[in-house]
Design a protein around this motif. Structure first.
Motif, PDB file in Angstrom:
ATOM      1  N   ALA A 251      -9.479  -1.767  14.896  1.00 24.99           N
ATOM      2  CA  ALA A 251     -10.239  -3.016  15.329  1.00 24.99           C
ATOM      3  C   ALA A 251     -11.070  -3.115  16.489  1.00 24.99           C
ATOM      4  CB  ALA A 251      -9.198  -4.059  15.570  1.00 24.99           C
ATOM      5  N   GLY A 252     -10.687  -1.993  17.590  1.00 23.57           N
ATOM      6  CA  GLY A 252     -11.834  -2.010  18.628  1.00 23.57           C
ATOM      7  C   GLY A 252     -12.881  -0.951  18.309  1.00 23.57           C
ATOM      8  N   LEU A 253     -12.874  -0.296  17.277  1.00 22.92           N
ATOM      9  CA  LEU A 253     -14.104   0.606  17.258  1.00 22.92           C
ATOM     10  C   LEU A 253     -15.481  -0.118  17.115  1.00 22.92           C
ATOM     11  CD1 LEU A 253     -12.611   2.989  14.660  1.00 22.92           C
ATOM     12  CD2 LEU A 253     -12.595   3.566  17.071  1.00 22.92           C
ATOM     13  N   GLN A 254     -16.197   0.843  17.560  1.00 26.50           N
ATOM     14  CA  GLN A 254     -17.767   0.335  17.220  1.00 26.50           C
ATOM     15  C   GLN A 254     -18.225  -0.038  15.922  1.00 26.50           C
ATOM     16  OE1 GLN A 254     -20.377   2.571  19.752  1.00 26.50           O
ATOM     17  NE2 GLN A 254     -19.953   1.070  21.617  1.00 26.50           N
ATOM     18  N   THR A 255     -17.678   1.121  15.191  1.00 21.18           N
ATOM     19  CA  THR A 255     -17.953   1.141  13.757  1.00 21.18           C
ATOM     20  C   THR A 255     -16.626   1.394  12.984  1.00 21.18           C
ATOM     21  OG1 THR A 255     -18.677   3.545  13.688  1.00 21.18           O
ATOM     22  CG2 THR A 255     -20.335   2.129  13.991  1.00 21.18           C
ATOM     23  N   PRO A 256     -16.046   0.345  12.932  1.00 24.94           N
ATOM     24  CA  PRO A 256     -14.680   0.605  12.020  1.00 24.94           C
ATOM     25  C   PRO A 256     -14.869   0.778  10.713  1.00 24.94           C
ATOM     26  CG  PRO A 256     -15.085  -1.878  12.282  1.00 24.94           C
ATOM     27  CD  PRO A 256     -16.342  -0.915  13.185  1.00 24.94           C
ATOM     28  N   PRO A 257     -13.537   1.472  10.220  1.00 19.87           N
ATOM     29  CA  PRO A 257     -13.910   1.866   8.661  1.00 19.87           C
ATOM     30  C   PRO A 257     -13.829   0.227   7.809  1.00 19.87           C
ATOM     31  CG  PRO A 257     -11.512   2.009   9.384  1.00 19.87           C
ATOM     32  CD  PRO A 257     -12.494   1.675  10.745  1.00 19.87           C
ATOM     33  N   LYS A 258     -14.154   0.563   6.581  1.00 20.01           N
ATOM     34  CA  LYS A 258     -14.649  -0.614   5.708  1.00 20.01           C
ATOM     35  C   LYS A 258     -12.967  -0.896   5.082  1.00 20.01           C
ATOM     36  CE  LYS A 258     -19.110   0.066   4.261  1.00 20.01           C
ATOM     37  NZ  LYS A 258     -19.431   1.132   5.128  1.00 20.01           N
ATOM     38  N   VAL A 259     -12.359  -0.008   4.952  1.00 25.54           N
ATOM     39  CA  VAL A 259     -10.935  -0.529   4.500  1.00 25.54           C
ATOM     40  C   VAL A 259      -9.626   0.351   4.915  1.00 25.54           C
ATOM     41  CG1 VAL A 259     -11.281   1.330   2.617  1.00 25.54           C
ATOM     42  CG2 VAL A 259      -9.757  -0.627   2.166  1.00 25.54           C
ATOM     43  N   LEU A 260      -8.615  -0.138   5.159  1.00 22.99           N
ATOM     44  CA  LEU A 260      -7.570   0.382   5.578  1.00 22.99           C
ATOM     45  C   LEU A 260      -6.175   0.412   4.473  1.00 22.99           C
ATOM     46  CD1 LEU A 260      -5.211   1.634   7.595  1.00 22.99           C
ATOM     47  CD2 LEU A 260      -5.038  -0.663   8.670  1.00 22.99           C
ATOM     48  N   VAL A 261      -5.955   1.268   4.034  1.00 23.37           N
ATOM     49  CA  VAL A 261      -4.790   0.953   2.807  1.00 23.37           C
ATOM     50  C   VAL A 261      -3.527   1.681   3.563  1.00 23.37           C
ATOM     51  CG1 VAL A 261      -4.061   1.730   0.676  1.00 23.37           C
ATOM     52  CG2 VAL A 261      -6.522   1.690   1.139  1.00 23.37           C
ATOM     53  N   CYS A 262      -2.682   0.635   3.742  1.00 22.03           N
ATOM     54  CA  CYS A 262      -1.102   1.126   4.209  1.00 22.03           C
ATOM     55  C   CYS A 262      -0.142   1.064   3.253  1.00 22.03           C
ATOM     56  CB  CYS A 262      -0.753   0.013   5.280  1.00 22.03           C
ATOM     57  SG  CYS A 262      -1.752  -0.140   6.877  1.00 22.03           S
ATOM     58  N   ALA A 263       0.672   2.181   3.318  1.00 18.47           N
ATOM     59  CA  ALA A 263       1.698   2.109   2.342  1.00 18.47           C
ATOM     60  C   ALA A 263       2.895   1.155   2.992  1.00 18.47           C
ATOM     61  CB  ALA A 263       2.316   3.612   2.659  1.00 18.47           C
ATOM     62  N   SER A 264       3.577   0.557   1.980  1.00 18.41           N
ATOM     63  CA  SER A 264       4.683  -0.236   2.068  1.00 18.41           C
ATOM     64  C   SER A 264       5.622   0.060   0.864  1.00 18.41           C
ATOM     65  CB  SER A 264       4.237  -1.674   1.812  1.00 18.41           C
ATOM     66  OG  SER A 264       5.227  -2.625   2.329  1.00 18.41           O
ATOM     67  N   ALA A 265       6.698  -0.643   0.503  1.00 14.92           N
ATOM     68  CA  ALA A 265       7.642  -0.063  -0.459  1.00 14.92           C
ATOM     69  C   ALA A 265       8.187  -1.195  -0.998  1.00 14.92           C
ATOM     70  CB  ALA A 265       8.768   0.477   0.521  1.00 14.92           C
ATOM     71  N   MET A 266       8.979  -1.013  -2.199  1.00 13.94           N
ATOM     72  CA  MET A 266       9.398  -1.976  -3.103  1.00 13.94           C
ATOM     73  C   MET A 266      10.669  -2.581  -2.212  1.00 13.94           C
ATOM     74  SD  MET A 266      11.380   0.750  -5.627  1.00 13.94           S
ATOM     75  CE  MET A 266      12.224  -0.058  -6.518  1.00 13.94           C
ATOM     76  N   GLY A 267      11.116  -1.861  -1.189  1.00 12.39           N
ATOM     77  CA  GLY A 267      12.162  -2.486  -0.398  1.00 12.39           C
ATOM     78  C   GLY A 267      11.871  -4.068   0.240  1.00 12.39           C
ATOM     79  N   PHE A 268      10.505  -4.086   0.057  1.00 11.87           N
ATOM     80  CA  PHE A 268      10.137  -5.678   0.445  1.00 11.87           C
ATOM     81  C   PHE A 268      10.689  -6.646  -0.320  1.00 11.87           C
ATOM     82  CE2 PHE A 268       7.234  -9.300  -0.006  1.00 11.87           C
ATOM     83  CZ  PHE A 268       6.744  -9.604   1.339  1.00 11.87           C
ATOM     84  N   TYR A 269      11.032  -6.380  -1.466  1.00 13.78           N
ATOM     85  CA  TYR A 269      11.547  -7.505  -2.539  1.00 13.78           C
ATOM     86  C   TYR A 269      12.977  -7.548  -2.219  1.00 13.78           C
ATOM     87  CZ  TYR A 269       6.876  -7.143  -4.436  1.00 13.78           C
ATOM     88  OH  TYR A 269       5.604  -7.281  -4.261  1.00 13.78           O
ATOM     89  N   GLY A 270      14.055  -6.804  -1.908  1.00 10.25           N
ATOM     90  CA  GLY A 270      15.422  -6.600  -1.680  1.00 10.25           C
ATOM     91  C   GLY A 270      16.001  -6.479  -3.085  1.00 10.25           C
ATOM     92  N   ASP A 271      17.279  -6.901  -3.193  1.00 11.08           N
ATOM     93  CA  ASP A 271      18.045  -6.822  -4.387  1.00 11.08           C
ATOM     94  C   ASP A 271      17.827  -7.951  -5.146  1.00 11.08           C
ATOM     95  OD1 ASP A 271      19.633  -6.400  -6.507  1.00 11.08           O
ATOM     96  OD2 ASP A 271      21.536  -6.168  -5.217  1.00 11.08           O
TER      97      ASP A 271
END
Length: 452
Positions: A251-271
């Motif tokens: 966020a603080g870069l003069q020329t930031p990247p166009k996209v950030l793809v972050c891994a997450s997981a199915m654990g977000f949904y729980g049981d």
């Protein structure tokens, strides 16, 4: 003489360049074989060599191959210098058919050691091995080239990857380099094409990130193992602190990247039992659900700075090189595999190649942001998964793992990962026409295990 031929819907120059670029060999090694690249050249020029470390009948073996001829857009050839065959000369040929598509032809002139006896005893085994290997190689080459061809009008990108040495990153990086992109690693260790960071002390070489077009963030402490308080804190901190450091820096870069793809997981949904879960479904309960929510929220500084941010909620990634499938193979091959608990829990699975393809799709598709379920179109119950794996391996699956035994061995991890039910559907991928490579579990496992 063995010959395998396939038509690929791209031009000959595009297919030939794919083979010339760094990463092609990584993409072509069959995942069911125990083969490591010990030494390589980043070209196929005559005189360049590749050294592979493998095992044959349990015995360690080195295979040394040297490129001997190169005729651009026509053919290149390599010869075994030392290895398991008395002779091995491999010619890769490229033709153009009447429709302008590439016809890829692999021709191997080989001789089995042991004379006429070796020929009689080993010929059928070697032929079957070659069929499986080149079927896999041509399938991978074809789908990789089709994926890159969709965006061939775009300029090559400079892409930074965290977790580049992990199960996903180790195949994602060569996939991207064979497509003509430049890949740099974000790592704790110094090295060529590497940007150093220190998550614990919240330090990163920000200047080296200037000019990066995209970042794919995969790093995180492994969730495998008994979840002690110390292990759980390591799982949470590696994900939350790493994403916070990355997002704030970008966020603080003069020329930031166009996209950030972050891994997450199915654990977000729980049981969630039989509930169908899409990207709009709310978070569930439990340790992993809490971690995933905090993990995804940690990317907010990048989002607020105008960077397109996507969260790839990974299902169970299938590869015999790591993850759940690798752990399951030994007991199943021994005939002592079976369902876990009652087997009714939903397993949302996805092949490693579809994870790579989907991450590339997300990165290149400017309409995608927010959560994205990375899972095959059809989830399977654990019982269904067990039966399919047993069928592919031609082994019985009548020895279940009782729920209490799984909990005794793994504690909380068993409850949240093996016994919990998560029936995800990849609505975002489907709505943006992502072409799944491996939508069918049986065909996927047969390809991954060399049993097509």
């Amino acid at each position: 003489m063995f010959t395998f031929r396939s038509k690929i819907p791209v031009s000959v120059p595009m297919a030939f360049h794919w083979h010339e670029r760094p990463g092609a060999l990584d993409r072509l090694l069959p995942p069911w074989e125990n083969v490591q690249i010990e030494q390589r050249s980043d070209s196929i020029d005559p005189g360049s060599r590749v050294v592979l470390r493998m095992s044959l009948g349990g015995l360690p073996l080195r295979w040394v191959a040297e490129h001997t001829e190169l005729h651009p857009n026509d053919y290149f050839r390599d010869l075994q210098v030392s290895g398991p065959f008395s002779r091995w000369e491999h010619t890769h040929r490229f033709h153009t058919d009447d429709e302008g598509n590439c016809v890829l032809e692999d021709q191997v002139d080989y001789r089995i050691p042991g004379g006429s006896l070796g020929q009689r005893l080993g010929k059928s085994t070697v032929e079957q091995m070659l069929v499986q290997m080149f079927r896999y190689r041509h399938d991978t080459t074809t789908h990789d080239l089709i994926a890159h061809a969709r965006y061939q009008e775009r300029s090559p990108m400079k892409i930074a990857i965290t977790g580049a040495s992990g199960l996903v990153g180790s195949q994602l990086a060569p996939f991207l380099t064979t497509g003509g992109h430049e890949v740099v690693s974000i790592s704790r260790s110094a090295g060529e094409n590497t940007i150093q960071w220190d998550i614990k002390n919240q330090q990163i070489d920000a200047a080296a990130l200037e000019g990066i077009d995209a970042v794919i963030h995969l790093a995180g402490e492994s969730v495998v193992g008994r979840w002690t308080d110390k292990k759980k804190e390591a799982i949470r901190r590696s994900r939350v602190d790493g994403t916070t450091l990355l997002a704030k820096t970008l966020a603080g870069l003069q020329t930031p990247p166009k996209v950030l793809v972050c891994a997450s997981a199915m654990g977000f949904y729980g049981d969630r039992g039989d509930e169908i879960l899409t990207e709009s479904s709310p978070a569930g309960d439990g340790f992993l659900a809490d971690v995933c929510q905090e993990w995804e929220a940690s990317a907010d500084p990048a989002r607020q700075a105008g960077i397109r941010v996507a969260h790839a909620r990974l299902g169970i990634v299938l590869s015999p090189k790591g993850g759940a499938l690798k752990q399951m193979l030994t007991p199943f091959k021994l005939g002592v595999g079976g369902k876990i608990g009652n087997g009714k829990q939903w397993w949302s699975w996805i092949s490693l190649d579809d994870v790579i393809g989907a991450l590339h799709h997300i990165m290149m598709n400017e309409t995608i942001h927010g959560p994205v379920n990375l899972t095959a179109p059809k989830a399977m119950t654990n019982l269904e998964f067990t039966k399919v794996l047993g069928s592919v391996l031609s082994r019985p699956t009548f020895l279940p793992v009782p729920a209490f035994a799984a909990k005794l061995a793994l504690g909380e991890m068993a409850d949240e990962m093996l016994l919990s039910s998560c029936r995800m559907e990849p609505k975002v991928l489907e709505s943006t026409t992502y072409p799944f490579r491996d939508p069918n579990l049986e065909r996927c496992l047969r390809k991954l295990l060399g049993r097509q």
